[in-house]
Design an enzyme around this catalytic site. Structure first.
Site, PDB file in Angstrom:
ATOM      1  N   GLN A 172       0.850  -1.199   0.000  1.00  0.00           N
ATOM      2  CA  GLN A 172       0.000   0.000   0.000  1.00  0.00           C
ATOM      3  C   GLN A 172       0.884   1.246   0.000  1.00  0.00           C
ATOM      4  O   GLN A 172       1.513   1.542   1.010  1.00  0.00           O
ATOM      5  CB  GLN A 172      -0.867  -0.066   1.251  1.00  0.00           C
ATOM      6  CG  GLN A 172      -1.755   1.109   1.490  1.00  0.00           C
ATOM      7  CD  GLN A 172      -2.552   0.897   2.778  1.00  0.00           C
ATOM      8  OE1 GLN A 172      -2.938  -0.224   3.107  1.00  0.00           O
ATOM      9  NE2 GLN A 172      -2.792   1.952   3.508  1.00  0.00           N
ATOM     10  N   SER A 192       1.452   6.613   2.336  1.00  0.00           N
ATOM     11  CA  SER A 192       2.187   7.596   3.148  1.00  0.00           C
ATOM     12  C   SER A 192       3.446   8.095   2.445  1.00  0.00           C
ATOM     13  O   SER A 192       4.110   7.345   1.715  1.00  0.00           O
ATOM     14  CB  SER A 192       2.613   6.974   4.470  1.00  0.00           C
ATOM     15  OG  SER A 192       1.509   6.459   5.147  1.00  0.00           O
ATOM     16  N   SER A 199       4.432  -1.309   4.246  1.00  0.00           N
ATOM     17  CA  SER A 199       4.520  -2.645   4.855  1.00  0.00           C
ATOM     18  C   SER A 199       4.748  -3.695   3.779  1.00  0.00           C
ATOM     19  O   SER A 199       4.070  -3.689   2.747  1.00  0.00           O
ATOM     20  CB  SER A 199       3.219  -2.988   5.579  1.00  0.00           C
ATOM     21  OG  SER A 199       3.000  -2.097   6.633  1.00  0.00           O
ATOM     22  N   GLU A 257      -8.974  -1.650   6.498  1.00  0.00           N
ATOM     23  CA  GLU A 257      -7.756  -1.885   7.277  1.00  0.00           C
ATOM     24  C   GLU A 257      -8.007  -1.653   8.768  1.00  0.00           C
ATOM     25  O   GLU A 257      -7.286  -2.169   9.613  1.00  0.00           O
ATOM     26  CB  GLU A 257      -6.669  -0.925   6.771  1.00  0.00           C
ATOM     27  CG  GLU A 257      -5.285  -1.207   7.282  1.00  0.00           C
ATOM     28  CD  GLU A 257      -4.281  -0.146   6.841  1.00  0.00           C
ATOM     29  OE1 GLU A 257      -4.688   0.854   6.222  1.00  0.00           O
ATOM     30  OE2 GLU A 257      -3.097  -0.316   7.130  1.00  0.00           O
TER      31      GLU A 257
HETATM   32  C1  LIG Z   1       3.208  -0.728  11.453  1.00  0.00           C
HETATM   33  C2  LIG Z   1       2.926   0.343  10.427  1.00  0.00           C
HETATM   34  C3  LIG Z   1       2.589  -0.047   9.144  1.00  0.00           C
HETATM   35  C4  LIG Z   1       2.363   0.945   8.172  1.00  0.00           C
HETATM   36  N1  LIG Z   1       2.097   0.519   6.896  1.00  0.00           N
HETATM   37  C5  LIG Z   1       1.898   1.435   5.937  1.00  0.00           C
HETATM   38  C6  LIG Z   1       1.684   1.011   4.580  1.00  0.00           C
HETATM   39  O1  LIG Z   1       1.716  -0.194   4.259  1.00  0.00           O
HETATM   40  N2  LIG Z   1       1.475   1.956   3.649  1.00  0.00           N
HETATM   41  C7  LIG Z   1       1.448   3.296   3.945  1.00  0.00           C
HETATM   42  O2  LIG Z   1       1.202   4.085   3.047  1.00  0.00           O
HETATM   43  N3  LIG Z   1       1.679   3.740   5.213  1.00  0.00           N
HETATM   44  C8  LIG Z   1       1.913   2.833   6.202  1.00  0.00           C
HETATM   45  N4  LIG Z   1       2.165   3.254   7.495  1.00  0.00           N
HETATM   46  C9  LIG Z   1       2.258   4.692   7.768  1.00  0.00           C
HETATM   47  C10 LIG Z   1       1.085   5.235   8.584  1.00  0.00           C
HETATM   48  O3  LIG Z   1      -0.085   5.288   7.829  1.00  0.00           O
HETATM   49  C11 LIG Z   1       1.509   6.627   9.107  1.00  0.00           C
HETATM   50  O4  LIG Z   1       2.632   6.434   9.961  1.00  0.00           O
HETATM   51  C12 LIG Z   1       0.395   7.297   9.865  1.00  0.00           C
HETATM   52  O5  LIG Z   1      -0.636   7.681   9.006  1.00  0.00           O
HETATM   53  C13 LIG Z   1       0.921   8.545  10.643  1.00  0.00           C
HETATM   54  O6  LIG Z   1       1.611   9.398   9.801  1.00  0.00           O
HETATM   55  P1  LIG Z   1       3.070   9.950  10.182  1.00  0.00           P
HETATM   56  O7  LIG Z   1       3.908   8.775  10.588  1.00  0.00           O
HETATM   57  O8  LIG Z   1       3.543  10.779   9.049  1.00  0.00           O
HETATM   58  O9  LIG Z   1       2.861  10.836  11.480  1.00  0.00           O
HETATM   59  P2  LIG Z   1       2.358  12.349  11.516  1.00  0.00           P
HETATM   60  O10 LIG Z   1       1.190  12.504  10.590  1.00  0.00           O
HETATM   61  O11 LIG Z   1       3.533  13.231  11.324  1.00  0.00           O
HETATM   62  O12 LIG Z   1       1.827  12.452  13.005  1.00  0.00           O
HETATM   63  C14 LIG Z   1       2.723  12.666  14.111  1.00  0.00           C
HETATM   64  C15 LIG Z   1       1.869  12.813  15.367  1.00  0.00           C
HETATM   65  O13 LIG Z   1       1.015  13.966  15.270  1.00  0.00           O
HETATM   66  C16 LIG Z   1      -0.342  13.589  15.483  1.00  0.00           C
HETATM   67  N5  LIG Z   1      -1.227  14.373  14.608  1.00  0.00           N
HETATM   68  C17 LIG Z   1      -1.017  14.658  13.295  1.00  0.00           C
HETATM   69  N6  LIG Z   1      -2.056  15.363  12.805  1.00  0.00           N
HETATM   70  C18 LIG Z   1      -2.931  15.529  13.823  1.00  0.00           C
HETATM   71  C19 LIG Z   1      -4.207  16.166  13.925  1.00  0.00           C
HETATM   72  N7  LIG Z   1      -4.783  16.773  12.883  1.00  0.00           N
HETATM   73  N8  LIG Z   1      -4.851  16.123  15.130  1.00  0.00           N
HETATM   74  C20 LIG Z   1      -4.274  15.487  16.204  1.00  0.00           C
HETATM   75  N9  LIG Z   1      -3.066  14.873  16.153  1.00  0.00           N
HETATM   76  C21 LIG Z   1      -2.402  14.888  14.972  1.00  0.00           C
HETATM   77  C22 LIG Z   1      -0.426  12.109  15.131  1.00  0.00           C
HETATM   78  O14 LIG Z   1      -1.485  11.477  15.810  1.00  0.00           O
HETATM   79  C23 LIG Z   1       0.941  11.609  15.612  1.00  0.00           C
HETATM   80  O15 LIG Z   1       0.883  11.339  16.985  1.00  0.00           O
HETATM   81  C24 LIG Z   1       2.427   2.316   8.488  1.00  0.00           C
HETATM   82  C25 LIG Z   1       2.764   2.711   9.794  1.00  0.00           C
HETATM   83  C26 LIG Z   1       3.040   1.744  10.757  1.00  0.00           C
HETATM   84  C27 LIG Z   1       3.427   2.175  12.138  1.00  0.00           C
END
Ligand SMILES: Cc1cc2nc3c(=O)[nH]c(=O)nc-3n(C[C@H](O)[C@H](O)[C@H](O)COP(=O)(O)OP(=O)(O)OC[C@H]3O[C@@H](n4cnc5c(N)ncnc54)[C@H](O)[C@@H]3O)c2cc1C
Length: 378
Positions: free
Chosen positions: A121, A124, A156, A239
């Protein structure tokens, strides 16, 4: 909702139990993902050949044409017998099923469901996680092709994947959500570089994917150019459902294992231990009942929507409680399964991030289910 099996469901359960008793491997799964992956895949392929995968997908694309109740029974029974971890990738077939062309459904779904071709997928990006609509990967039309450039992250199983369900911006002028399209991108295409990311437990489960002018034909777009956001939300809804990805049964199995270890090592556990286990069991039961409610709504025809954020929050809470309890209770360093529990604990931390963080799930519930105002009133 009547929680008892109907006569057909009872027959299905009996047939499944017989199959599982003859086919679930007895040897333990290897700890490291690189060695565990072929086992997971082989078992999934065996399940597919046995007719136990994609139960609610139509027969013509490799499914079994059954219903959600059979999916739920499968999830329960897999948990009961300590089966190998299933690849949590089945939800990636959903957009092809609901938005794909006839040609795409026939070409991609059967090998995806059979695990002969592995998908990942590609949503991100480094600057687009919670705020997915900020994604910058671009697809530009060139004759009958699209030329894609950008970077994906946290993908992933990206290192094992053959295809990526990828979101890219095709209309930079349109409003953020409207300008996004979904593509099928073969990861062996020229211009694709997949770099593994190592997790805290040493597994290379994630990847970064770099796309440098990767060319895909127009027929690789899923749905219309403006469908990308809707497709992404569909995938994410599936998901987030504990039953959809089989996590309910996994947690039930972990809990049974933990209770068993505690029972063997502490024949008369003190009140604190009983209380910790009791709280975990209660959380698990709340998740189970909630899943049954979601299932009954879905069985009556409702597609998964924003309420799957409740599933995701409950699922995360149970997982993190279960793993924290396990670390508290398994204090004996000589306990053979301790390392495995520690890995599970580490992985449990990710539950409040993947598929949308816990904060984002709460935002969705507040805005879309409770209709609360977006900004606090002063
Ligand atoms: C085990 C795992 C598997 C994954 N697999 C995939 C995959 O297969 N494909 C893929 O595309 N992605 C994948 N991801 C990525 C995942 O979707 C993102 O990590 C997730 O959406 C958070 O984005 P970020 O890491 O950029 O954090 P950020 O968006 O930078 O967030 C950082 C912090 O700020 C908080 N925050 C951000 N915006 C807000 C808001 N508006 N209000 C309140 N709090 C907020 C968040 O809750 C978090 O605590 C995976 C992540 C993990 C951990």
């Amino acid at each position: 909702m009547d929680l008892r099996d109907s006569p057909d469901e009872a027959r299905f359960r009996t047939r499944l139990r017989t199959w599982l008793s003859e086919n679930v491997p007895t040897e333990p799964e290897p700890a490291a993902l690189a060695e565990r992956w072929p086992h997971m895949r082989e078992f999934q392929q065996r399940m597919y050949r046995g007719g136990w995968v994609a139960l609610s997908y139509p027969r013509e694309v490799g499914g079994q044409g059954l219903g959600l109740m059979e999916e739920a029974i499968l999830s329960q029974e897999l948990g009961r017998v300590n089966a190998p971890t299933m690849l949590p990738l089945g939800h990636l077939g959903r957009p092809l099923l609901s938005h794909g062309s006839e040609e795409q459904r026939r070409r991609y779904l059967p090998p995806l469901l059979a695990s002969d071709e592995i998908w990942c997928q590609g949503f991100s990006e480094p600057q687009a996680g919670s705020d997915l609509a900020a994604l910058r990967t671009r697809a530009v039309r060139d004759g009958g092709d699209w030329v894609i450039s950008g970077q994906k992250v946290w993908t992933s199983y990206g290192v094992f994947a053959d295809f990526c369900l990828l979101l890219a911006r095709t209309d930079p002028e349109a409003r953020r959500h409207r300008g996004i399209s979904a593509f099928v991108v073969p990861l062996r295409s020229p211009g694709v570089t997949v770099r593994p990311i190592v997790l805290a437990n040493g597994d290379e489960e994630f990847a970064e994917i770099y796309l440098d002018e990767v060319r895909v034909p127009d027929r690789n777009m899923i749905g219309a150019p403006t469908d990308g956001w809707r497709i992404a939300m569909d995938v994410i809804s599936y998901e987030r459902g504990a039953v959809d990805i089989g996590y309910l049964s996994k947690f039930e199995r972990y809990f049974a294992e933990l209770a068993d270890v505690v029972r063997r090592s502490t024949p008369t556990p003190d009140r604190a231990v009983v209380r910790a286990l009791g709280e975990t069991a209660a959380g698990l039961e709340v998740l189970r009942m909630h899943c049954l409610r979601s299932l009954s709504e879905r069985a009556s025809g409702a597609a998964p929507g924003p309420e799957t954020s409740i599933d995701k929050l409950l699922m995360t809470r149970v997982e993190q409680l279960l793993m924290a309890t396990s670390l508290d209770l398994l204090t004996d360093a000589a306990e053979p399964g301790r390392r495995e529990w520690f890995d599970r604990y580490l992985y449990g931390r990710a539950g409040s991030i993947y598929g949308g963080s816990a904060q984002i799930q709460r935002n969705i519930l507040a805005e879309r289910l409770l209709a609360l105002p977006r900004e606090p009133r002063v």
